[in-house]
Design a protein around this motif. Structure first.
Motif, PDB file in Angstrom:
ATOM      1  N   SER A  85     -75.214  79.416  -7.388  1.00 27.98           N
ATOM      2  CA  SER A  85     -74.169  80.942  -7.230  1.00 27.98           C
ATOM      3  C   SER A  85     -73.099  80.493  -7.955  1.00 27.98           C
ATOM      4  O   SER A  85     -72.481  81.238  -8.585  1.00 27.98           O
ATOM      5  N   SER A  86     -72.487  79.125  -8.102  1.00 32.86           N
ATOM      6  CA  SER A  86     -71.529  78.901  -8.890  1.00 32.86           C
ATOM      7  C   SER A  86     -71.673  78.953 -10.262  1.00 32.86           C
ATOM      8  O   SER A  86     -70.713  79.279 -11.210  1.00 32.86           O
ATOM      9  N   GLU A  87     -72.840  78.484 -10.810  1.00 31.44           N
ATOM     10  CA  GLU A  87     -73.304  78.490 -12.215  1.00 31.44           C
ATOM     11  C   GLU A  87     -73.226  80.049 -12.802  1.00 31.44           C
ATOM     12  O   GLU A  87     -72.758  80.315 -13.648  1.00 31.44           O
ATOM     13  N   SER A  88     -73.799  81.022 -11.702  1.00 31.96           N
ATOM     14  CA  SER A  88     -73.949  82.375 -12.029  1.00 31.96           C
ATOM     15  C   SER A  88     -72.488  83.174 -12.239  1.00 31.96           C
ATOM     16  O   SER A  88     -72.175  83.538 -13.031  1.00 31.96           O
ATOM     17  N   ALA A  89     -71.536  82.677 -11.225  1.00 32.29           N
ATOM     18  CA  ALA A  89     -70.177  83.192 -11.201  1.00 32.29           C
ATOM     19  C   ALA A  89     -69.614  82.673 -12.396  1.00 32.29           C
ATOM     20  O   ALA A  89     -68.653  83.547 -12.955  1.00 32.29           O
ATOM     21  N   LEU A  90     -69.529  81.337 -12.883  1.00 31.30           N
ATOM     22  CA  LEU A  90     -69.041  80.973 -14.324  1.00 31.30           C
ATOM     23  C   LEU A  90     -69.407  81.616 -15.278  1.00 31.30           C
ATOM     24  O   LEU A  90     -68.553  81.861 -16.055  1.00 31.30           O
ATOM     25  N   LEU A 104     -61.699  82.989  -7.743  1.00 26.51           N
ATOM     26  CA  LEU A 104     -61.513  82.643  -6.681  1.00 26.51           C
ATOM     27  C   LEU A 104     -62.871  82.322  -5.883  1.00 26.51           C
ATOM     28  O   LEU A 104     -62.793  81.563  -4.923  1.00 26.51           O
ATOM     29  N   GLU A 105     -63.575  83.250  -6.320  1.00 29.09           N
ATOM     30  CA  GLU A 105     -65.063  83.041  -5.903  1.00 29.09           C
ATOM     31  C   GLU A 105     -65.735  81.564  -6.249  1.00 29.09           C
ATOM     32  O   GLU A 105     -66.237  80.837  -5.370  1.00 29.09           O
ATOM     33  N   LEU A 106     -65.596  81.225  -7.280  1.00 30.21           N
ATOM     34  CA  LEU A 106     -65.852  79.722  -7.892  1.00 30.21           C
ATOM     35  C   LEU A 106     -65.116  78.897  -7.001  1.00 30.21           C
ATOM     36  O   LEU A 106     -65.631  77.812  -6.494  1.00 30.21           O
ATOM     37  N   GLU A 133     -62.470  72.170  -7.684  1.00 33.08           N
ATOM     38  CA  GLU A 133     -61.644  73.453  -6.974  1.00 33.08           C
ATOM     39  C   GLU A 133     -60.435  73.763  -7.381  1.00 33.08           C
ATOM     40  O   GLU A 133     -59.792  74.818  -7.359  1.00 33.08           O
ATOM     41  N   THR A 134     -59.663  72.492  -7.551  1.00 32.00           N
ATOM     42  CA  THR A 134     -58.207  72.580  -7.883  1.00 32.00           C
ATOM     43  C   THR A 134     -58.078  73.258  -9.164  1.00 32.00           C
ATOM     44  O   THR A 134     -56.973  74.125  -9.167  1.00 32.00           O
ATOM     45  N   ALA A 135     -58.898  72.912 -10.304  1.00 28.21           N
ATOM     46  CA  ALA A 135     -58.598  73.585 -11.304  1.00 28.21           C
ATOM     47  C   ALA A 135     -58.743  75.215 -11.285  1.00 28.21           C
ATOM     48  O   ALA A 135     -58.187  76.025 -11.835  1.00 28.21           O
ATOM     49  N   PHE A 136     -59.863  75.696 -10.445  1.00 27.49           N
ATOM     50  CA  PHE A 136     -60.096  76.918 -10.437  1.00 27.49           C
ATOM     51  C   PHE A 136     -59.064  77.615  -9.583  1.00 27.49           C
ATOM     52  O   PHE A 136     -58.465  78.892  -9.866  1.00 27.49           O
ATOM     53  N   GLU A 137     -58.279  77.019  -8.496  1.00 29.60           N
ATOM     54  CA  GLU A 137     -57.345  77.348  -7.989  1.00 29.60           C
ATOM     55  C   GLU A 137     -55.996  77.722  -8.896  1.00 29.60           C
ATOM     56  O   GLU A 137     -55.361  78.639  -8.547  1.00 29.60           O
TER      57      GLU A 137
END
Length: 211
Positions: A85-90, A104-106, A133-137
Protein backbone atom coordinates in the motif's frame (compact mmCIF):
# COMPACT_ATOMS: atom_id res chain seq x y z
CA UNK A 1 44.50 -87.56 -3.22
CA UNK A 2 45.85 -86.87 -6.71
CA UNK A 3 49.43 -87.04 -5.40
CA UNK A 4 48.87 -90.51 -3.85
CA UNK A 5 47.29 -91.76 -7.11
CA UNK A 6 50.34 -90.60 -9.03
CA UNK A 7 52.72 -92.34 -6.57
CA UNK A 8 50.80 -95.61 -6.91
CA UNK A 9 50.98 -95.44 -10.71
CA UNK A 10 54.75 -94.85 -10.51
CA UNK A 11 55.08 -97.81 -8.18
CA UNK A 12 53.09 -100.06 -10.57
CA UNK A 13 55.19 -98.84 -13.49
CA UNK A 14 58.60 -99.33 -11.89
CA UNK A 15 57.72 -102.20 -9.50
CA UNK A 16 58.89 -100.29 -6.44
CA UNK A 17 57.91 -97.33 -4.38
CA UNK A 18 59.33 -94.05 -5.60
CA UNK A 19 61.97 -92.40 -3.54
CA UNK A 20 61.10 -89.62 -1.14
CA UNK A 21 62.52 -87.09 -3.63
CA UNK A 22 60.33 -88.46 -6.45
CA UNK A 23 57.28 -88.44 -4.18
CA UNK A 24 57.82 -84.79 -3.27
CA UNK A 25 58.30 -83.92 -6.94
CA UNK A 26 55.06 -85.72 -7.86
CA UNK A 27 53.15 -83.86 -5.14
CA UNK A 28 54.50 -80.50 -6.34
CA UNK A 29 53.42 -81.28 -9.93
CA UNK A 30 49.84 -82.22 -8.97
CA UNK A 31 49.34 -79.73 -6.15
CA UNK A 32 51.18 -76.50 -6.87
CA UNK A 33 51.70 -74.33 -3.84
CA UNK A 34 48.76 -72.15 -2.97
CA UNK A 35 49.34 -68.47 -3.57
CA UNK A 36 49.86 -66.35 -0.52
CA UNK A 37 46.62 -64.80 0.64
CA UNK A 38 46.16 -61.21 -0.38
CA UNK A 39 46.55 -58.77 2.43
CA UNK A 40 43.51 -56.55 2.79
CA UNK A 41 44.27 -52.83 2.82
CA UNK A 42 44.14 -51.32 6.27
CA UNK A 43 40.86 -49.67 7.20
CA UNK A 44 41.30 -46.03 8.17
CA UNK A 45 38.50 -44.40 10.11
CA UNK A 46 37.99 -40.67 9.58
CA UNK A 47 36.14 -38.78 12.24
CA UNK A 48 34.08 -35.66 11.63
CA UNK A 49 36.81 -33.57 13.21
CA UNK A 50 39.31 -34.73 10.58
CA UNK A 51 37.14 -33.78 7.60
CA UNK A 52 38.16 -30.31 6.43
CA UNK A 53 35.31 -27.83 5.98
CA UNK A 54 34.79 -26.65 2.43
CA UNK A 55 35.17 -23.01 1.58
CA UNK A 56 31.40 -22.70 1.13
CA UNK A 57 30.73 -24.24 4.52
CA UNK A 58 33.16 -21.87 6.17
CA UNK A 59 31.51 -18.86 4.50
CA UNK A 60 27.95 -19.90 5.31
CA UNK A 61 26.62 -17.63 8.01
CA UNK A 62 25.46 -19.12 11.28
CA UNK A 63 22.62 -16.91 12.45
CA UNK A 64 20.80 -17.44 15.69
CA UNK A 65 17.12 -16.58 15.23
CA UNK A 66 15.07 -16.10 18.37
CA UNK A 67 11.95 -14.46 16.94
CA UNK A 68 8.60 -14.99 18.57
CA UNK A 69 7.15 -17.06 15.74
CA UNK A 70 3.52 -16.16 16.51
CA UNK A 71 4.19 -12.43 16.39
CA UNK A 72 6.54 -12.82 13.48
CA UNK A 73 3.84 -14.43 11.33
CA UNK A 74 1.55 -11.48 12.06
CA UNK A 75 4.33 -9.03 11.23
CA UNK A 76 5.13 -10.69 7.91
CA UNK A 77 1.50 -10.74 6.83
CA UNK A 78 0.82 -7.14 7.82
CA UNK A 79 4.23 -5.96 6.65
CA UNK A 80 3.61 -7.18 3.12
CA UNK A 81 0.23 -5.45 2.96
CA UNK A 82 1.53 -2.20 4.44
CA UNK A 83 4.54 -2.02 2.13
CA UNK A 84 2.43 -2.76 -0.95
CA UNK A 85 0.00 0.00 0.00
CA UNK A 86 2.82 2.38 0.86
CA UNK A 87 4.62 1.70 -2.42
CA UNK A 88 1.45 2.45 -4.38
CA UNK A 89 0.83 5.66 -2.41
CA UNK A 90 4.46 6.74 -2.91
CA UNK A 91 4.14 6.42 -6.69
CA UNK A 92 0.91 8.42 -6.60
CA UNK A 93 2.64 11.18 -4.62
CA UNK A 94 5.63 11.26 -7.00
CA UNK A 95 3.16 11.84 -9.84
CA UNK A 96 1.48 14.66 -7.87
CA UNK A 97 3.80 16.15 -5.21
CA UNK A 98 1.19 18.72 -4.21
CA UNK A 99 -1.15 16.02 -2.81
CA UNK A 100 -0.44 16.29 0.91
CA UNK A 101 -3.22 13.82 1.75
CA UNK A 102 -1.19 11.07 0.11
CA UNK A 103 1.79 12.11 2.23
CA UNK A 104 -0.29 11.80 5.41
CA UNK A 105 -1.46 8.39 4.21
CA UNK A 106 2.18 7.36 3.75
CA UNK A 107 2.91 8.54 7.29
CA UNK A 108 0.12 6.36 8.69
CA UNK A 109 1.36 3.29 6.78
CA UNK A 110 4.88 3.74 8.15
CA UNK A 111 3.58 4.38 11.67
CA UNK A 112 1.67 1.10 11.60
CA UNK A 113 4.64 -0.80 10.12
CA UNK A 114 6.86 0.61 12.87
CA UNK A 115 4.50 -0.69 15.52
CA UNK A 116 4.09 -4.24 14.21
CA UNK A 117 7.83 -4.54 13.55
CA UNK A 118 8.79 -3.50 17.06
CA UNK A 119 6.20 -5.78 18.64
CA UNK A 120 7.68 -8.69 16.71
CA UNK A 121 11.20 -7.66 17.76
CA UNK A 122 12.34 -6.65 14.27
CA UNK A 123 13.82 -3.42 15.52
CA UNK A 124 15.88 -2.38 12.46
CA UNK A 125 12.69 -2.35 10.38
CA UNK A 126 10.90 -0.50 13.16
CA UNK A 127 13.68 2.09 13.33
CA UNK A 128 13.81 2.74 9.59
CA UNK A 129 10.01 2.97 9.49
CA UNK A 130 10.18 5.55 12.28
CA UNK A 131 12.63 7.71 10.31
CA UNK A 132 10.45 7.51 7.22
CA UNK A 133 7.32 8.32 9.23
CA UNK A 134 9.03 11.45 10.58
CA UNK A 135 10.13 12.50 7.10
CA UNK A 136 6.62 12.16 5.68
CA UNK A 137 5.19 14.09 8.64
CA UNK A 138 7.64 16.94 8.09
CA UNK A 139 6.89 16.99 4.37
CA UNK A 140 3.16 17.20 5.11
CA UNK A 141 3.81 20.04 7.63
CA UNK A 142 5.98 21.96 5.18
CA UNK A 143 9.23 21.46 7.11
CA UNK A 144 10.67 19.57 4.16
CA UNK A 145 10.10 20.20 0.48
CA UNK A 146 9.70 17.52 -2.15
CA UNK A 147 12.63 17.20 -4.55
CA UNK A 148 14.05 14.59 -6.93
CA UNK A 149 16.65 13.58 -4.32
CA UNK A 150 13.98 13.16 -1.64
CA UNK A 151 11.85 11.08 -3.99
CA UNK A 152 14.86 8.89 -4.77
CA UNK A 153 15.82 8.52 -1.10
CA UNK A 154 12.28 7.63 -0.01
CA UNK A 155 12.09 5.03 -2.79
CA UNK A 156 15.42 3.56 -1.64
CA UNK A 157 14.07 3.38 1.92
CA UNK A 158 10.97 1.53 0.75
CA UNK A 159 13.07 -0.87 -1.30
CA UNK A 160 15.27 -1.51 1.74
CA UNK A 161 12.25 -2.20 3.92
CA UNK A 162 10.86 -4.67 1.37
CA UNK A 163 14.23 -6.40 1.22
CA UNK A 164 14.44 -6.57 5.02
CA UNK A 165 10.97 -8.09 5.33
CA UNK A 166 11.96 -10.79 2.85
CA UNK A 167 15.16 -11.51 4.75
CA UNK A 168 13.21 -11.82 7.99
CA UNK A 169 10.94 -14.29 6.22
CA UNK A 170 14.01 -16.37 5.33
CA UNK A 171 15.54 -15.88 8.81
CA UNK A 172 18.58 -14.13 7.37
CA UNK A 173 20.73 -11.32 8.71
CA UNK A 174 19.30 -7.86 8.09
CA UNK A 175 21.21 -5.19 6.19
CA UNK A 176 22.19 -2.02 8.05
CA UNK A 177 20.13 1.14 7.80
CA UNK A 178 22.85 3.62 8.80
CA UNK A 179 23.48 4.75 5.22
CA UNK A 180 19.84 5.69 4.68
CA UNK A 181 19.47 7.32 8.10
CA UNK A 182 22.60 9.35 7.34
CA UNK A 183 21.04 10.64 4.12
CA UNK A 184 17.80 11.50 5.92
CA UNK A 185 19.83 13.44 8.49
CA UNK A 186 21.61 15.30 5.69
CA UNK A 187 18.23 16.43 4.37
CA UNK A 188 17.50 18.11 7.71
CA UNK A 189 20.93 19.72 7.69
CA UNK A 190 20.03 21.45 4.41
CA UNK A 191 22.02 19.32 1.95
CA UNK A 192 20.49 19.03 -1.50
CA UNK A 193 22.94 16.71 -3.24
CA UNK A 194 22.41 13.46 -1.32
CA UNK A 195 23.95 11.03 -3.78
CA UNK A 196 27.41 12.49 -4.29
CA UNK A 197 30.03 9.83 -3.57
CA UNK A 198 31.50 10.24 -0.09
CA UNK A 199 34.01 8.26 1.90
CA UNK A 200 31.55 6.37 4.04
CA UNK A 201 32.35 3.54 6.49
CA UNK A 202 31.87 0.01 5.14
CA UNK A 203 28.50 -1.60 5.73
CA UNK A 204 28.32 -4.30 8.36
CA UNK A 205 25.50 -6.82 8.53
CA UNK A 206 23.54 -6.98 11.75
CA UNK A 207 21.47 -9.81 13.10
CA UNK A 208 17.95 -9.15 14.29
CA UNK A 209 16.96 -11.32 17.22
CA UNK A 210 14.15 -11.53 19.73
CA UNK A 211 14.60 -12.76 23.27
Amino acid sequence: TPAEDLIQRLQALYGEAPSATEARAAAEIVEPPSPAPETAPPVVEITDEEIPATEADAAEPRIEVNYDEDLLDIFLEEGDDLLNSSESALQTWVDDPSDTQIVLELQRYLHTLKGVARRAGVFPIGDLSHHLETAFEDIANGKLSASPDIFKLLQLCHDRLSNMVEQVRQRKALPPIDDLVDKLDRIYSGETDLFTTRNEPPEIEIVATVE
